[in-house]
Design an enzyme around this catalytic site. Structure first.
Site, PDB file in Angstrom:
ATOM      1  N   ASP A  38      10.114  25.901  73.357  1.00 28.72           N
ATOM      2  CA  ASP A  38       8.951  25.970  74.254  1.00 28.72           C
ATOM      3  C   ASP A  38       9.152  26.949  75.403  1.00 28.72           C
ATOM      4  O   ASP A  38       8.614  26.753  76.495  1.00 28.72           O
ATOM      5  CB  ASP A  38       8.610  24.565  74.810  1.00 28.72           C
ATOM      6  CG  ASP A  38       8.608  23.519  73.713  1.00 28.72           C
ATOM      7  OD1 ASP A  38       7.890  23.726  72.730  1.00 28.72           O
ATOM      8  OD2 ASP A  38       9.348  22.527  73.822  1.00 28.72           O
ATOM      9  N   HIS A  66       3.497  27.063  69.408  1.00 34.17           N
ATOM     10  CA  HIS A  66       3.381  28.274  70.215  1.00 34.17           C
ATOM     11  C   HIS A  66       1.999  28.309  70.838  1.00 34.17           C
ATOM     12  O   HIS A  66       1.011  28.197  70.121  1.00 34.17           O
ATOM     13  CB  HIS A  66       3.539  29.523  69.337  1.00 34.17           C
ATOM     14  CG  HIS A  66       4.904  29.656  68.739  1.00 34.17           C
ATOM     15  ND1 HIS A  66       5.200  30.541  67.747  1.00 34.17           N
ATOM     16  CD2 HIS A  66       6.053  29.009  69.015  1.00 34.17           C
ATOM     17  CE1 HIS A  66       6.476  30.439  67.432  1.00 34.17           C
ATOM     18  NE2 HIS A  66       7.013  29.499  68.184  1.00 34.17           N
TER      19      HIS A  66
END
Ligand code: IMP
Length: 461
Positions: A38, A66
């Protein structure tokens, strides 16, 4: 008899072999996360897609998340490469990825609804299929650990580990190509279904009624999914190999991150694929020599989802937890995939330095720097204390890490909103000092600084 004179360096330094593949593009790039995921890889991939001819996801599955913000619109992608937004370039899901077909088709439908056509999507026929039993087994394994007072891995329950395990087992694996050949699929299901039914009935939770899988139903369901996928499926490895050998540049999009790498992450609290840059050539199906430059993406602080030690986690006092909450809110630190609040901590440069060295990164992308605005004092760990001695070594092993105490340096924070900064000069001195310390400690220059989610909120150094 006289012996010919040889210089010491000529006799001890082996001559490099001539490159066998002179046509390889100098610009092929791998983008990898340097922490626990992340980090904002999607944004960097999206930015750099303009400079490449194709984009390929080489590992992981629907466990990845994403987010890409284009013209103020946020797109959350899981299986489809972030490069999909560039309609003129192939966005490839490589052979190293594990695909949940329903999930992938849902993602395609969602993108199409918002005007992204997905005509450039290419799916490798050699990628493996996440089957319903993989998700069930993932859940049962986690429940088993909890029931036995063992910290669960904290998986996304997307069936990633069990699917990769079957890939290694071979006889119980299904590839995307199999979905396009109903007779082959039927043959495979004929052995796999009874096997899975027997295993899952045995490990199902006491009291739960496990409903056995049915060959016919699954054959119909997965052959139909195969038909829907057919327009996208091709020999992606050949496509990429041909591109690599004809001098085209490829952008390798890493999913998950280095500290979750199955071999080199904080084992066993990792995912099941090679998510570092070491996995890029294998998962895409191109030679090592094709990956010319590697960019490591890192946040200006640390986050982690799921189980496992995180040495710099901000949880030891109310004050720590308040700082973590602030960062979590400003940085929207909630999982793209599962919505779980992410664990938040100070920047851990012992871990990032390790990741940068393992990947051999050429440049750093420092993300979410704007999120730190308003934190009075910024703490950074550049060493650990282990067995009473300081060290900057990182051992990727959960047991070792549990004995490591971070040693911090403190830096004055900055209060200004930096989301409108478009050059390094516009950043407060405190932010630049923080960045210089990162570069010095890791020994790699920062190439991109992100000061907000939008593509425009980026400083290229
Ligand atoms: P799995 O990949 O679902 O098996 O989960 C294994 C571990 O990796 C768990 O701690 C997950 O939370 C973590 N994980 C997997 N993918 C990601 C990601 O993309 N970002 C952050 N954590 C991830």
């Amino acid at each position: 008899m006289s012996t010919p004179a040889t210089s010491p360096s000529a006799s001890t330094t082996p001559k490099p072999y001539e490159p066998a593949t002179p046509a390889m593009a100098a610009t092929s790039t791998a983008i990898v996360g340097l922490q626990w995921g992340d980090e904002g890889k999607g944004k960097i991939v999206n930015l750099l897609t303009d400079r490449h001819d194709a984009i390929v996801r080489y590992n992981g599955g629907a466990n990845a998340g994403h987010s890409v913000v284009v013209k103020g619109e946020r797109f959350a992608l899981h299986l489809i490469p972030s490069g999909i937004m560039h309609a003129d370039k192939p966005a490839v899901v490589g052979p190293g990825v594990v695909i949940d077909p329903e999930w992938l088709l849902k993602e395609v439908a969602g993108l199409r609804k918002r005007g992204v056509g997905c005509e450039n999507l290419v799916i490798s026929d050699h990628a493996h299929v996440v089957m319903p039993w993989h998700k069930l087994e993932d859940e049962l394994r986690e429940a088993f650990l909890s029931a036995n007072s063992v910290e669960p891995i904290g998986t996304t329950r997307r069936g990633i580990g069990p699917c990769y395990a079957d890939k290694a087992q071979r006889s119980t694996a299904i590839r995307i190509a199999d979905l396009l050949r109903p007779e082959v699929l039927s043959q495979k299901l004929a052995t796999i279904v009874p096997f899975k039914n027997a295993v899952l009935a045995a490990i199902a939770r006491p009291g739960s009624t496990f409903v056995p899988y049915d060959h016919r139903t699954l054959l119909e369901q997965f052959a139909a999914l195969g038909e829907q996928l057919r327009p996208f499926v091709t020999g992606a490895s050949k496509l990429l190999l041909d591109m690599a050998h004809s001098g085209k540049s490829i952008l390798f999009e890493g999913a998950n991150a280095t500290l979750l790498d199955v071999d080199h992450g904080t084992y066993p609290y990792v995912t099941s694929s090679t998510c570092s840059a070491l996995g890029a050539p294998a998962g895409a199906g191109v030679p090592f020599t094709c990956v010319r430059s590697i960019l490591g993406v890192m946040k200006a602080y640390s986050t982690r989802v799921g189980g496992g030690v995180m040495p710099t986690e901000l949880i030891n006092s109310d004050a720590d937890r308040a700082i973590a909450d602030g960062i979590r809110q400003r940085g929207r630190e909630f999982g793209t995939t599962t919505g779980r609040p992410r664990r938040v901590g100070w920047l851990d440069l012992v871990a990032v330095r390790y990741s940068a060295r393992l990947n051999g990164v050429h440049g750093l992308c420092l993300m979410l720097l704007d999120v730190l605005a308003g934190v009075d004092t910024l703490m950074v760990a550049d060493r650990y204390e282990v067995d009473g001695s300081p060290t900057n070594t990182f051992v990727p092993d959960a047991h070792w890490l549990a004995g490591a105490r971070p040693i911090y340096r403190s830096f004055p924070g900055f209060s200004a909103d930096i989301t409108a900064a478009r050059s390094l000069r516009e950043l407060p001195t405190q932010a630049r000092t923080y960045m210089e310390f990162i570069e010095q400690t890791i020994g790699v220059p920062i190439r991109f600084v992100s000061v907000g989610p939008d593509r425009a909120q980026t400083i290229e150094c």
